[in-house]
Design a protein around this motif. Structure first.
Motif, PDB file in Angstrom:
ATOM      1  N   GLU A  66       0.839  -1.209   0.000  1.00  0.00           N
ATOM      2  CA  GLU A  66       0.000   0.000   0.000  1.00  0.00           C
ATOM      3  C   GLU A  66       0.872   1.256   0.000  1.00  0.00           C
ATOM      4  OE1 GLU A  66      -0.496  -2.690   2.101  1.00  0.00           O
ATOM      5  OE2 GLU A  66      -2.121  -3.402   0.811  1.00  0.00           O
ATOM      6  N   LEU A  67       1.927   1.218   0.832  1.00  0.00           N
ATOM      7  CA  LEU A  67       2.832   2.375   0.922  1.00  0.00           C
ATOM      8  C   LEU A  67       3.524   2.615  -0.429  1.00  0.00           C
ATOM      9  CD1 LEU A  67       4.312   4.565   2.562  1.00  0.00           C
ATOM     10  CD2 LEU A  67       5.921   2.807   3.320  1.00  0.00           C
ATOM     11  N   PHE A  68       4.025   1.532  -1.055  1.00  0.00           N
ATOM     12  CA  PHE A  68       4.716   1.714  -2.334  1.00  0.00           C
ATOM     13  C   PHE A  68       3.743   2.045  -3.460  1.00  0.00           C
ATOM     14  CE2 PHE A  68       8.181  -0.452  -0.086  1.00  0.00           C
ATOM     15  CZ  PHE A  68       9.179   0.474  -0.354  1.00  0.00           C
ATOM     16  N   ALA A  69       2.492   1.563  -3.363  1.00  0.00           N
ATOM     17  CA  ALA A  69       1.490   1.934  -4.367  1.00  0.00           C
ATOM     18  C   ALA A  69       1.286   3.448  -4.333  1.00  0.00           C
ATOM     19  CB  ALA A  69       0.176   1.204  -4.101  1.00  0.00           C
ATOM     20  N   LYS A  70       1.261   4.020  -3.138  1.00  0.00           N
ATOM     21  CA  LYS A  70       1.130   5.478  -3.019  1.00  0.00           C
ATOM     22  C   LYS A  70       2.408   6.170  -3.478  1.00  0.00           C
ATOM     23  CE  LYS A  70      -2.043   5.681   0.868  1.00  0.00           C
ATOM     24  NZ  LYS A  70      -1.882   5.519   2.316  1.00  0.00           N
ATOM     25  N   HIS A  71       3.544   5.647  -3.029  1.00  0.00           N
ATOM     26  CA  HIS A  71       4.830   6.270  -3.367  1.00  0.00           C
ATOM     27  C   HIS A  71       5.008   6.363  -4.889  1.00  0.00           C
ATOM     28  CE1 HIS A  71       9.110   7.255  -2.863  1.00  0.00           C
ATOM     29  NE2 HIS A  71       9.291   6.489  -3.903  1.00  0.00           N
ATOM     30  N   TYR A  72       4.609   5.316  -5.611  1.00  0.00           N
ATOM     31  CA  TYR A  72       4.794   5.277  -7.062  1.00  0.00           C
ATOM     32  C   TYR A  72       3.497   5.530  -7.829  1.00  0.00           C
ATOM     33  CZ  TYR A  72       9.642   3.610  -6.682  1.00  0.00           C
ATOM     34  OH  TYR A  72      10.994   3.508  -6.439  1.00  0.00           O
ATOM     35  N   GLU A  73       2.538   6.200  -7.191  1.00  0.00           N
ATOM     36  CA  GLU A  73       1.214   6.431  -7.792  1.00  0.00           C
ATOM     37  C   GLU A  73       1.293   7.042  -9.203  1.00  0.00           C
ATOM     38  OE1 GLU A  73      -1.343   8.615  -5.177  1.00  0.00           O
ATOM     39  OE2 GLU A  73      -3.099   7.529  -5.927  1.00  0.00           O
ATOM     40  N   SER A  74       2.247   7.943  -9.411  1.00  0.00           N
ATOM     41  CA  SER A  74       2.351   8.627 -10.709  1.00  0.00           C
ATOM     42  C   SER A  74       2.756   7.674 -11.840  1.00  0.00           C
ATOM     43  CB  SER A  74       3.350   9.783 -10.631  1.00  0.00           C
ATOM     44  OG  SER A  74       4.645   9.276 -10.400  1.00  0.00           O
ATOM     45  N   LEU A  75       3.223   6.473 -11.490  1.00  0.00           N
ATOM     46  CA  LEU A  75       3.647   5.503 -12.516  1.00  0.00           C
ATOM     47  C   LEU A  75       2.591   4.420 -12.759  1.00  0.00           C
ATOM     48  CD1 LEU A  75       7.354   4.930 -11.311  1.00  0.00           C
ATOM     49  CD2 LEU A  75       6.513   6.619 -12.944  1.00  0.00           C
ATOM     50  N   LYS A  76       1.411   4.591 -12.130  1.00  0.00           N
ATOM     51  CA  LYS A  76       0.373   3.552 -12.104  1.00  0.00           C
ATOM     52  C   LYS A  76       0.042   2.948 -13.465  1.00  0.00           C
ATOM     53  CE  LYS A  76      -3.596   2.940  -9.118  1.00  0.00           C
ATOM     54  NZ  LYS A  76      -4.373   3.656  -8.081  1.00  0.00           N
ATOM     55  N   LYS A  77       0.072   3.765 -14.514  1.00  0.00           N
ATOM     56  CA  LYS A  77      -0.333   3.272 -15.844  1.00  0.00           C
ATOM     57  C   LYS A  77       0.791   2.508 -16.560  1.00  0.00           C
ATOM     58  CE  LYS A  77      -4.133   6.398 -16.852  1.00  0.00           C
ATOM     59  NZ  LYS A  77      -3.985   7.630 -16.041  1.00  0.00           N
ATOM     60  N   LEU A  78       1.982   2.516 -16.017  1.00  0.00           N
ATOM     61  CA  LEU A  78       3.111   1.882 -16.720  1.00  0.00           C
ATOM     62  C   LEU A  78       3.153   0.366 -16.481  1.00  0.00           C
ATOM     63  CD1 LEU A  78       5.803   4.652 -16.140  1.00  0.00           C
ATOM     64  CD2 LEU A  78       4.188   4.375 -18.023  1.00  0.00           C
TER      65      LEU A  78
ATOM     66  N   GLY B 281       4.998  -4.937 -10.821  1.00  0.00           N
ATOM     67  CA  GLY B 281       6.244  -5.611 -10.452  1.00  0.00           C
ATOM     68  C   GLY B 281       7.116  -4.748  -9.562  1.00  0.00           C
ATOM     69  N   LEU B 282       7.150  -3.457  -9.846  1.00  0.00           N
ATOM     70  CA  LEU B 282       7.945  -2.519  -9.050  1.00  0.00           C
ATOM     71  C   LEU B 282       7.419  -2.457  -7.614  1.00  0.00           C
ATOM     72  CD1 LEU B 282      10.085  -0.177  -8.922  1.00  0.00           C
ATOM     73  CD2 LEU B 282       8.261   1.360  -9.722  1.00  0.00           C
ATOM     74  N   VAL B 283       6.101  -2.304  -7.471  1.00  0.00           N
ATOM     75  CA  VAL B 283       5.497  -2.224  -6.133  1.00  0.00           C
ATOM     76  C   VAL B 283       5.739  -3.528  -5.362  1.00  0.00           C
ATOM     77  CG1 VAL B 283       3.260  -2.141  -4.939  1.00  0.00           C
ATOM     78  CG2 VAL B 283       3.795  -0.455  -6.722  1.00  0.00           C
ATOM     79  N   ALA B 284       5.547  -4.662  -6.033  1.00  0.00           N
ATOM     80  CA  ALA B 284       5.743  -5.956  -5.365  1.00  0.00           C
ATOM     81  C   ALA B 284       7.202  -6.123  -4.941  1.00  0.00           C
ATOM     82  CB  ALA B 284       5.330  -7.090  -6.314  1.00  0.00           C
ATOM     83  N   TYR B 285       8.114  -5.779  -5.831  1.00  0.00           N
ATOM     84  CA  TYR B 285       9.536  -5.922  -5.521  1.00  0.00           C
ATOM     85  C   TYR B 285       9.958  -5.052  -4.340  1.00  0.00           C
ATOM     86  CZ  TYR B 285      14.523  -5.274  -5.679  1.00  0.00           C
ATOM     87  OH  TYR B 285      15.827  -5.175  -5.304  1.00  0.00           O
TER      88      TYR B 285
ATOM     89  N   ASP C  95       5.835  15.795  -0.582  1.00  0.00           N
ATOM     90  CA  ASP C  95       4.814  14.734  -0.523  1.00  0.00           C
ATOM     91  C   ASP C  95       5.409  13.424  -0.018  1.00  0.00           C
ATOM     92  OD1 ASP C  95       3.002  16.503  -1.580  1.00  0.00           O
ATOM     93  OD2 ASP C  95       3.055  15.661  -3.617  1.00  0.00           O
ATOM     94  N   GLU C  96       6.597  13.063  -0.522  1.00  0.00           N
ATOM     95  CA  GLU C  96       7.214  11.791  -0.138  1.00  0.00           C
ATOM     96  C   GLU C  96       7.675  11.808   1.328  1.00  0.00           C
ATOM     97  OE1 GLU C  96       8.685  10.897  -4.713  1.00  0.00           O
ATOM     98  OE2 GLU C  96      10.209  11.238  -3.178  1.00  0.00           O
ATOM     99  N   ILE C  97       8.214  12.925   1.767  1.00  0.00           N
ATOM    100  CA  ILE C  97       8.624  13.033   3.180  1.00  0.00           C
ATOM    101  C   ILE C  97       7.402  12.855   4.080  1.00  0.00           C
ATOM    102  CG2 ILE C  97       9.527  14.614   4.941  1.00  0.00           C
ATOM    103  CD1 ILE C  97      11.361  15.781   2.627  1.00  0.00           C
ATOM    104  N   ALA C  98       6.289  13.475   3.701  1.00  0.00           N
ATOM    105  CA  ALA C  98       5.061  13.352   4.511  1.00  0.00           C
ATOM    106  C   ALA C  98       4.510  11.925   4.481  1.00  0.00           C
ATOM    107  CB  ALA C  98       4.010  14.343   4.009  1.00  0.00           C
ATOM    108  N   LEU C  99       4.703  11.225   3.355  1.00  0.00           N
ATOM    109  CA  LEU C  99       4.219   9.847   3.241  1.00  0.00           C
ATOM    110  C   LEU C  99       5.041   8.899   4.126  1.00  0.00           C
ATOM    111  CD1 LEU C  99       2.386   7.781   1.700  1.00  0.00           C
ATOM    112  CD2 LEU C  99       4.185   7.659  -0.049  1.00  0.00           C
ATOM    113  N   TRP C 100       6.332   9.146   4.248  1.00  0.00           N
ATOM    114  CA  TRP C 100       7.233   8.213   4.935  1.00  0.00           C
ATOM    115  C   TRP C 100       7.534   8.563   6.382  1.00  0.00           C
ATOM    116  CZ3 TRP C 100       9.429   3.616   3.244  1.00  0.00           C
ATOM    117  CH2 TRP C 100       9.110   3.258   1.930  1.00  0.00           C
ATOM    118  N   PHE C 101       7.422   9.835   6.737  1.00  0.00           N
ATOM    119  CA  PHE C 101       7.820  10.245   8.088  1.00  0.00           C
ATOM    120  C   PHE C 101       6.756  11.104   8.764  1.00  0.00           C
ATOM    121  CE2 PHE C 101      11.905   9.457   5.987  1.00  0.00           C
ATOM    122  CZ  PHE C 101      12.606   8.757   6.960  1.00  0.00           C
ATOM    123  N   ASP C 102       6.643  10.942  10.091  1.00  0.00           N
ATOM    124  CA  ASP C 102       5.867  11.880  10.911  1.00  0.00           C
ATOM    125  C   ASP C 102       6.753  13.089  11.186  1.00  0.00           C
ATOM    126  OD1 ASP C 102       3.691  10.189  11.153  1.00  0.00           O
ATOM    127  OD2 ASP C 102       4.554   9.191  12.926  1.00  0.00           O
ATOM    128  N   ASP C 103       6.127  14.234  11.423  1.00  0.00           N
ATOM    129  CA  ASP C 103       6.903  15.448  11.746  1.00  0.00           C
ATOM    130  C   ASP C 103       7.838  15.216  12.922  1.00  0.00           C
ATOM    131  OD1 ASP C 103       5.951  16.987   9.714  1.00  0.00           O
ATOM    132  OD2 ASP C 103       4.453  18.047  10.919  1.00  0.00           O
TER     133      ASP C 103
END
Ligand code: ATP
Length: 137
Positions: free
Chosen positions: A43-55, A60-64, A125-133
């Motif tokens: 779920e975290l990587f699906a969000k992290h790489y959301e902009s690549l969703k159509k590729l 495979g990238l998210v699973a890896y 966006d990525e810092i907010a996705l991965w870390f709390d303040d």
């Protein structure tokens, strides 16, 4: 001050390249403001790489990426987003010059050892996705 999100991917963690990659950012003069090793969920990587969703390589990238630990970091300093990308090299290691991280340590696009934010907006966006303040210092 500008901040960027740099992630050491599973292949680099497995190959024992964590120290070398951190060293390059330290020697350059950037400041480490947060770091953690974890196995990210799909779920975290699906969000992290959301902009690549159509590729075609997205699933495979998210699973890896979710199979084994990554090291997530926030680095700070003047121009760190752009300079961080220059230090990583091109997405395809074959196109990365020697002297860059990918140019020196890898050969395959699907195992290109690290990620760096491509703009100040995506860094935030990525810092907010991965870390709390509270984890940023
Ligand atoms: P990153 O976001 O990891 O820093 P990037 O911004 O240089 O990389 P993107 O185009 O956003 O490149 O692709 C994200 C990641 O997806 C790449 O780093 C690479 O690991 C993987 N990837 C890109 N293209 C391919 C491909 N053709 N086949 C397999 N994996 C790919």
């Amino acid at each position: 001050t500008e901040r960027t999100f740099i992630m050491i991917k599973p292949d680099a963690v497995q190959r024992g390249l964590v120290g070398k990659i951190i060293c390059r950012f330290e020697e350059k003069g950037f400041k480490l403001v947060a770091m953690k090793q974890k196995i990210g969920s799909k779920e975290l990587f699906a969000k992290h790489y959301e902009s690549l969703k159509k590729l075609k390589f997205y699933d495979g990238l998210v699973a890896y990426m979710a199979t084994s630990p990554v090291v997530a970091m926030v680095w700070e300093g003047l121009g760190v987003v752009k300079t961080g990308r220059l230090m990583l090299g091109e997405t395809d290691p074959a196109k990365s010059l020697p002297g860059t991280i990918r140019g020196d340590y890898c050969i395959e696009i699907g195992r290109n050892i690290c990620h760096g934010s491509d703009s100040v907006a995506s860094a935030n966006d990525e810092i907010a996705l991965w870390f709390d303040d509270s984890e940023l210092c």
